[in-house]
Motif scaffolding. Structure first.
Motif, PDB file in Angstrom:
ATOM      1  N   THR A  35      92.253 -29.466  78.325  1.00 26.75           N
ATOM      2  CA  THR A  35      91.639 -28.252  78.848  1.00 26.75           C
ATOM      3  C   THR A  35      90.281 -28.006  78.215  1.00 26.75           C
ATOM      4  N   VAL A  36      90.205 -28.145  76.901  1.00 22.14           N
ATOM      5  CA  VAL A  36      88.935 -27.921  76.200  1.00 22.14           C
ATOM      6  C   VAL A  36      87.912 -28.973  76.608  1.00 22.14           C
ATOM      7  N   THR A  37      88.342 -30.217  76.758  1.00 20.95           N
ATOM      8  CA  THR A  37      87.431 -31.263  77.211  1.00 20.95           C
ATOM      9  C   THR A  37      86.859 -30.926  78.582  1.00 20.95           C
ATOM     10  N   ALA A  38      87.715 -30.463  79.485  1.00 24.22           N
ATOM     11  CA  ALA A  38      87.264 -30.093  80.833  1.00 24.22           C
ATOM     12  C   ALA A  38      86.241 -28.960  80.777  1.00 24.22           C
ATOM     13  N   LEU A  39      86.486 -27.970  79.937  1.00 27.55           N
ATOM     14  CA  LEU A  39      85.559 -26.844  79.834  1.00 27.55           C
ATOM     15  C   LEU A  39      84.219 -27.280  79.254  1.00 27.55           C
ATOM     16  N   ILE A  40      84.254 -28.200  78.298  1.00 20.84           N
ATOM     17  CA  ILE A  40      82.999 -28.720  77.738  1.00 20.84           C
ATOM     18  C   ILE A  40      82.209 -29.451  78.818  1.00 20.84           C
ATOM     19  N   GLU A  41      82.901 -30.297  79.566  1.00 23.71           N
ATOM     20  CA  GLU A  41      82.216 -31.054  80.608  1.00 23.71           C
ATOM     21  C   GLU A  41      81.669 -30.137  81.690  1.00 23.71           C
ATOM     22  N   ARG A  42      82.413 -29.094  82.025  1.00 23.45           N
ATOM     23  CA  ARG A  42      81.974 -28.192  83.080  1.00 23.45           C
ATOM     24  C   ARG A  42      80.819 -27.299  82.614  1.00 23.45           C
ATOM     25  N   THR A  43      80.907 -26.748  81.421  1.00 24.07           N
ATOM     26  CA  THR A  43      79.905 -25.784  80.967  1.00 24.07           C
ATOM     27  C   THR A  43      78.691 -26.446  80.329  1.00 24.07           C
ATOM     28  N   LYS A  44      78.804 -27.730  79.984  1.00 20.76           N
ATOM     29  CA  LYS A  44      77.718 -28.451  79.289  1.00 20.76           C
ATOM     30  C   LYS A  44      77.357 -27.774  77.970  1.00 20.76           C
ATOM     31  N   SER A  45      78.334 -27.134  77.350  1.00 18.27           N
ATOM     32  CA  SER A  45      78.103 -26.499  76.058  1.00 18.27           C
ATOM     33  C   SER A  45      78.213 -27.538  74.936  1.00 18.27           C
ATOM     34  N   VAL A  46      77.502 -27.268  73.865  1.00 18.18           N
ATOM     35  CA  VAL A  46      77.510 -28.143  72.691  1.00 18.18           C
ATOM     36  C   VAL A  46      78.389 -27.511  71.621  1.00 18.18           C
ATOM     37  N   VAL A  47      79.389 -28.255  71.148  1.00 18.21           N
ATOM     38  CA  VAL A  47      80.321 -27.740  70.146  1.00 18.21           C
ATOM     39  C   VAL A  47      80.111 -28.495  68.845  1.00 18.21           C
TER      40      VAL A  47
END
Length: 717
Positions: free
Chosen positions: A231-243
């Motif tokens: 789920t977190v991976t999907a959100l990163i890919e969708r939002t293009k946010s840098v963690v």
């Protein structure tokens, strides 16, 4: 004005070339709202949109009511309808501005008079994190104090705490002082050695922060909620946010194999390794330091708070070896910085002028080197041209080169002096790349065609040439690279919500999984998560038939959920052998049935003015009562116009309704005043007074209806 119910007719036949009126007289008399249907069928007795493409206009009642152009059957009303629509649109925007406030309204309209970056912290608050929290307080205070009132000031601040058995709430504010106070109230308590709900906290941050945000996670323990990895991976890919992960504990970062074991086993192989994977997926860093060194590593947070920061080069290597990297710096880049994470490594950097510097010394001809834990920072002089860095390592490492734009802002559409030269997809963990073929589509836009995609994860790299601006200017080149990784998948998950998610009511979201793999016919694993913890049900597996299968997620918001609450739903589908996965993401809003359509009422009962020739020596005063009747109650009153002093008090009138008394005093040099009253559900009322006009106006408005530019009035749901 309200719409008629679904069984009430609204139109009559109109067969003439020019229809003066085909809306029923009782609909006009009672000021009912209606609109025209367009398509193949319409409910009995309802109006059609009308034109030669509208089949419903041939059904009784015939004709149409559109006023889209002067040639329409109601074209004689086109100009009037357009004027009314324009006025209603302006009024609607004013209502939204009054309800949301100027700052949020400007943000919605894409107008920023303040910074566009977000400062977002996800913080472990267990007992062992007290030193870390002290360091976070210091760096957040520094960022807030040093950027306040400048273009670099963050537009919002987000805080998400988490522990071993709980996480949240997500707190968002645009007030830097409030954020400071929130950080200062954090306390560390409990057993710090147990796994934490880190991914749950990160999920909250990703769903609450704008796209392309920089998020910083602070912890000293492995994640407890590994089930949220996908789920977190999907959100990163969708939002293009840098963690970015700031790790201060004795976490084990043993290497693990990837690919052949599948996604599920990839996560289970090393719990704490998940942090490194998520950081690499997002284009972020995993910084490992001792607790005493953490304040020295916080420079990455200060740097990332700069909204003009761009990534020039990023590379990830999982095995130790010597490798040479090159990157191009243009003249518009400032504050050129190299970040390296890894241990037991050495590097040599060579500038475009041929000057070299290694990591052997802290200071050198190219810049200063700072090492904290596994994190190396080098601030360079930023000369334009081709740079080369050679890294030798016995283990894995990441390399990232960033800079801040100076006078040149580079986008895909670019300026007239920028020519896009090539676009490539570069392997995230290797040296291979696939170059694309570009085709201009006008307006400085380019289509890029790829004959294949790199295997596994990849980033997008582009190069451009700055064309000579003057005859004497020499061309120079620049380089940019995407931070977030992309990857290919043969699975697609699509979902669309129909209807309204109401508190206490089950809400069904149908979704479809399609695949172009040989696994069709076998069971695909399905997972569904939401960031609010709402109760949900969904099929754990789906068998694809002819490459396709349908499923449904049922979501229930608790009865006490506030209207307007956002919830992000992630639906994941994984292939039978766990080698491929993809996601569908929906963002929904919980909407309670609105019964309060009463706008606040303003009654001005006293205006006292004693304005002399010299306005600076005299004042005027206004008193008004503002009420919301039997509505939800006035939530706030603000001053939109005027430089005077506003004081408010509350009381209860004879009918038991709450009354807000507003008293406004101003200099006669400021003769205009406008107050905005907003009730709990967003209905807006205004009080306006101008001494120059000699009278007072009480203006009222609400957000229930939207007037389209075609002149048709549509009820918003």
């Amino acid at each position: 004005m309200y719409p008629p119910d679904k069984n009430t007719p609204t139109c009559q036949n109109c067969d003439a070339d020019v229809c003066q009126n085909n809306i029923l007289e009782n609909i006009i008399r009672d000021k009912k709202l209606t609109s025209g249907y367009f398509g193949l069928v319409k409910p009995t007795g309802k109006c059609s949109h009308g034109d030669f493409l509208d089949v419903t206009s041939l059904q009784v009642p015939k004709g149409g009511i559109n006023k889209d152009g002067l040639g329409s059957k109601h074209g004689y009303l086109h100009t009037i309808a357009a004027d009314v629509a324009g006025a209603a649109s302006r009024q609607l925007l004013e209502d939204i501005r009054g309800s949301a406030g100027d700052r949020e309204f400007l943000r919605m309209m894409g107008i920023y008079t303040f910074g566009s970056s977000i400062l977002c912290f996800v913080i472990d608050t267990m007992g062992s994190m007290s030193d870390d929290i002290d360091a976070i307080r210091k760096v957040s205070s520094f960022i807030i104090d040093s950027t306040r009132g400048t273009a670099a000031e963050p537009s919002a601040y987000i805080l998400v705490p988490f522990k071993d058995s709980e996480f949240g709430p997500r707190i968002r504010t645009t007030d830097p002082d409030e954020f400071k106070a929130l950080i200062n109230t954090l306390t560390a308590n409990g057993d710090g050695n147990s796994p934490k709900m880190c991914l749950s906290g990160l999920q909250l941050a990703l769903t609450g922060a704008p796209p392309a945000s920089d998020i910083f996670v602070f912890t000293d323990a492995p994640p407890k909620d590994l089930n949220l990895f996908g789920t977190v991976t999907a959100l990163i890919e969708r939002t293009k946010s840098v963690v970015n992960f700031m790790l201060t504990g004795s976490l084990s970062f043993a290497r693990r194999r990837r690919g052949s074991q599948g996604l599920s086993s990839r996560v289970a192989a090393s719990d704490s390794r998940v942090y490194i994977d998520l950081a690499q997926t997002s284009g972020g860093l995993t910084i490992q330091t001792t607790k005493t060194e953490l304040p020295q590593a916080n420079s990455i947070i200060v740097d990332s708070s700069n909204s003009s920061l761009v990534t020039i080069l990023e590379a990830v290597r999982s095995t130790g070896k010597a490798e040479r990297f090159s990157f191009t710096v243009d003249e518009g880049v400032r504050n050129l910085t190299v970040y390296i994470t890894g241990r037991s490594l050495s590097f040599t950097l060579t500038s475009p002028s041929g000057v070299s510097q290694s990591n052997a010394g802290v200071n050198g001809p190219l810049g200063m080197i700072k090492t904290v834990g596994n994190f190396i920072t080098m601030l360079l002089d930023g000369q334009a041209g081709l740079w080369v860095i050679t890294v030798s390592s016995t283990g894995s490492f990441t390399l990232k080169v960033v800079g801040g734009n100076g006078t040149l802002l580079v986008t895909i559409t670019g300026s007239d002096f920028v020519k896009l030269t090539d676009v490539a997809l570069v392997e995230a963990s290797g040296a291979g790349q696939v170059s694309g073929t570009m085709e201009s589509s006008g307006n400085r836009d380019f289509l890029v065609f790829m004959d294949r995609f790199p295997a596994g994860e990849f980033v997008v790299s582009l190069n451009r040439e700055i064309i000579k601006v003057t005859p004497r200017a020499s061309p120079n080149y620049f380089q940019r690279q995407s931070s977030t990784r992309f990857r290919t998948s043969k699975i697609m998950v699509s979902a669309q919500a129909v209807g309204v998610l109401e508190p206490g009511t089950q809400f069904s979201i149908p979704f479809t999984v399609t695949a172009t793999t040989s696994d069709t016919g076998a069971n695909f694993t399905i997972r569904a998560n939401n960031d609010r913890g709402f109760s949900s049900s969904f099929p754990s597996t789906l068998a694809l038939v002819n490459g396709r299968a349908n499923g449904t997620v049922t979501l229930t918001a608790p009865l006490n959920t506030a209207s307007g609450t956002d919830v992000t739903l992630t639906i994941e589908a994984e292939s039978p052998n766990a080698t491929d996965t993809n996601y569908g993401i929906l963002r929904l809003s919980v909407v309670s049935m609105v019964t309060d359509i009463t706008r606040p009422v303003c009654e001005v009962f006293s205006v006292k003015a004693n304005c002399s020739g010299d306005c600076s020596l005299s004042t005027w005063e206004l008193s008004a009562n503002l009420t919301d009747g039997n509505g939800t109650g006035i939530e706030r009153i603000t001053r939109r116009q005027g430089n005077g002093t506003l004081r408010t008090t509350t009381a209860v009138d004879e009918s038991g309704n709450k009354v807000t008394r507003a008293n406004y005093t101003a200099s006669c040099c400021s003769p205009t005043m406008e107050l905005v009253a907003v009730d709990v559900v967003g209905n807006v009322g205004t009080c306006y007074k101008s001494l120059n006009r000699g009278h007072t106006l009480a203006q009222f408005s609400h957000l229930s209806f939207i007037l389209c530019l075609s002149g048709a009035l549509i009820l918003s749901s």
